[in-house]
Design an enzyme around this catalytic site. Structure first.
Site, PDB file in Angstrom:
ATOM      1  N   ASP A 161      63.099   8.661  73.270  1.00 34.01           N
ATOM      2  CA  ASP A 161      63.834   9.298  74.214  1.00 34.01           C
ATOM      3  C   ASP A 161      63.276  10.721  73.940  1.00 34.01           C
ATOM      4  OD1 ASP A 161      65.873  10.236  75.927  1.00 34.01           O
ATOM      5  OD2 ASP A 161      67.429  10.146  74.501  1.00 34.01           O
ATOM      6  N   PHE A 167      71.493   6.531  80.769  1.00 36.91           N
ATOM      7  CA  PHE A 167      72.097   6.064  79.483  1.00 36.91           C
ATOM      8  C   PHE A 167      72.169   4.611  79.627  1.00 36.91           C
ATOM      9  CE2 PHE A 167      74.638   5.150  75.901  1.00 36.91           C
ATOM     10  CZ  PHE A 167      73.902   5.999  74.879  1.00 36.91           C
ATOM     11  N   ARG A 185      75.709  -3.830  71.867  1.00 38.40           N
ATOM     12  CA  ARG A 185      74.657  -4.061  71.219  1.00 38.40           C
ATOM     13  C   ARG A 185      74.341  -5.625  71.486  1.00 38.40           C
ATOM     14  NH1 ARG A 185      72.839  -0.215  67.867  1.00 38.40           N
ATOM     15  NH2 ARG A 185      74.455   0.976  66.401  1.00 38.40           N
ATOM     16  N   GLU A 228      60.926  -0.094  67.470  1.00 35.99           N
ATOM     17  CA  GLU A 228      62.230   0.914  67.788  1.00 35.99           C
ATOM     18  C   GLU A 228      62.736   0.405  69.195  1.00 35.99           C
ATOM     19  OE1 GLU A 228      64.652   2.317  67.342  1.00 35.99           O
ATOM     20  OE2 GLU A 228      64.519   4.540  67.113  1.00 35.99           O
ATOM     21  N   ASP A 229      64.149   0.723  69.632  1.00 36.37           N
ATOM     22  CA  ASP A 229      64.701   0.323  70.702  1.00 36.37           C
ATOM     23  C   ASP A 229      64.239   1.189  71.820  1.00 36.37           C
ATOM     24  OD1 ASP A 229      66.104   2.434  69.705  1.00 36.37           O
ATOM     25  OD2 ASP A 229      68.113   1.376  69.903  1.00 36.37           O
TER      26      ASP A 229
HETATM   27  P1  IMP Z   1      65.129  10.396  70.262  1.00 29.58           P
HETATM   28  O1  IMP Z   1      65.121  10.905  68.917  1.00 29.58           O
HETATM   29  O2  IMP Z   1      65.837  11.340  71.163  1.00 29.58           O
HETATM   30  O3  IMP Z   1      63.893   9.734  70.590  1.00 29.58           O
HETATM   31  O4  IMP Z   1      66.168   9.256  70.268  1.00 29.58           O
HETATM   32  C1  IMP Z   1      66.067   7.932  69.717  1.00 29.58           C
HETATM   33  C2  IMP Z   1      67.431   7.155  69.548  1.00 29.58           C
HETATM   34  O5  IMP Z   1      68.184   7.729  70.279  1.00 29.58           O
HETATM   35  C3  IMP Z   1      67.205   5.664  69.846  1.00 29.58           C
HETATM   36  O6  IMP Z   1      66.697   5.159  68.786  1.00 29.58           O
HETATM   37  C4  IMP Z   1      68.737   5.403  70.252  1.00 29.58           C
HETATM   38  O7  IMP Z   1      69.498   5.042  69.174  1.00 29.58           O
HETATM   39  C5  IMP Z   1      69.257   6.574  70.913  1.00 29.58           C
HETATM   40  N1  IMP Z   1      69.138   6.582  72.133  1.00 29.58           N
HETATM   41  C6  IMP Z   1      68.496   7.368  73.113  1.00 29.58           C
HETATM   42  N2  IMP Z   1      68.726   7.234  74.402  1.00 29.58           N
HETATM   43  C7  IMP Z   1      69.533   5.749  74.467  1.00 29.58           C
HETATM   44  C8  IMP Z   1      70.185   5.411  75.443  1.00 29.58           C
HETATM   45  O8  IMP Z   1      69.815   5.400  76.790  1.00 29.58           O
HETATM   46  N3  IMP Z   1      70.932   4.256  75.042  1.00 29.58           N
HETATM   47  C9  IMP Z   1      71.465   4.140  73.973  1.00 29.58           C
HETATM   48  N4  IMP Z   1      70.946   4.840  72.830  1.00 29.58           N
HETATM   49  C10 IMP Z   1      70.070   5.577  73.145  1.00 29.58           C
HETATM   50 MG    MG Z   2      67.931   3.632  67.378  1.00 30.33          MG
END
Ligand code: IMP
Ligand code: MG
Length: 175
Positions: free
Chosen positions: A103, A152, A165, A99-100
């Site tokens: 968060d 962000f 991207r 995963e990238d």
């Molecule tokens: P989570 O479900 O809140 O953990 O979100 C994870 C997803 O939110 C990641 O796979 C990203 O696609 C997106 N995301 C969260 N933070 C960022 C950020 O700082 N930049 C871009 N995408 C983000």
């Molecule tokens: Mg993602």
């Protein structure tokens, strides 16, 4: 986009060095010959996935999964949907989800839950970035590239409304 300001947080070189370390750790953690099942979470993880996979020496299989994302917003809607499933069964496989960014943890806790129901041998998470301050679900990631502050970020796969991207560095985006 016109008034956006990008500040480099992680350079291409820092990222590439760390990716090699994570790959070496994965090689050490799975000493057997059974291919591990590397799962790319579309689309943000694509570049990390491609570099990580090429740095891993042990056998592996690749598959791709789609999860509904934030759309054009900067924070999670709290809703997660599977938009593309894996092509193959993962029963008795050692799965590594790539995963990238971790968060709130909502996406990965959902994904781990979905994949666990398919009786894999193991499920681990490899995430390039971790924003621990924003966590609302507990998620254990075995492989974390970098812990970053609550900003962000875009680049190296990460987007804002599908932009940025392709950047080689990870940058903080301010408007
Ligand atoms: P989570 O479900 O809140 O953990 O979100 C994870 C997803 O939110 C990641 O796979 C990203 O696609 C997106 N995301 C969260 N933070 C960022 C950020 O700082 N930049 C871009 N995408 C983000
Ligand atoms: Mg993602």
């Amino acid at each position: 986009m016109a008034n956006a300001k990008l500040t480099v947080l992680l350079t291409e070189q820092q990222i590439q060095n760390r990716v090699k370390e994570l790959a070496a750790q994965i090689d050490r953690d799975f000493p057997g010959d059974d291919p591990i099942y590397l799962v790319c979470v579309l689309k943000g993880a694509v570049l990390f996935f491609a570099d990580l996979a090429r740095a891993i020496r042990r056998p592996l299989h690749m598959d791709f999964i789609g999860i509904s994302s934030y759309g054009k917003n900067k924070s999670s809607s709290g809703e997660v949907k599977l938009t593309k499933d894996l092509d193959n069964k993962i029963e008795d496989c050692d799965v590594v989800i790539v995963e990238d960014i971790l968060d709130s943890g909502i996406t990965l806790s959902y994904l781990v839950h979905v994949l666990q129901q398919r009786q894999p041998r193991s499920v681990r998470i490899a995430t390039l970035l971790d924003k621990p301050e924003r966590r609302v679900r507990k998620v254990d990631a075995a492989y974390v590239g970098f812990q970053i502050p609550d900003a962000f970020v875009v680049g190296y796969g990460l987007d804002y409304a599908e932009n940025y991207r392709h950047l080689r560095d990870v940058c903080i985006l301010e408007e």
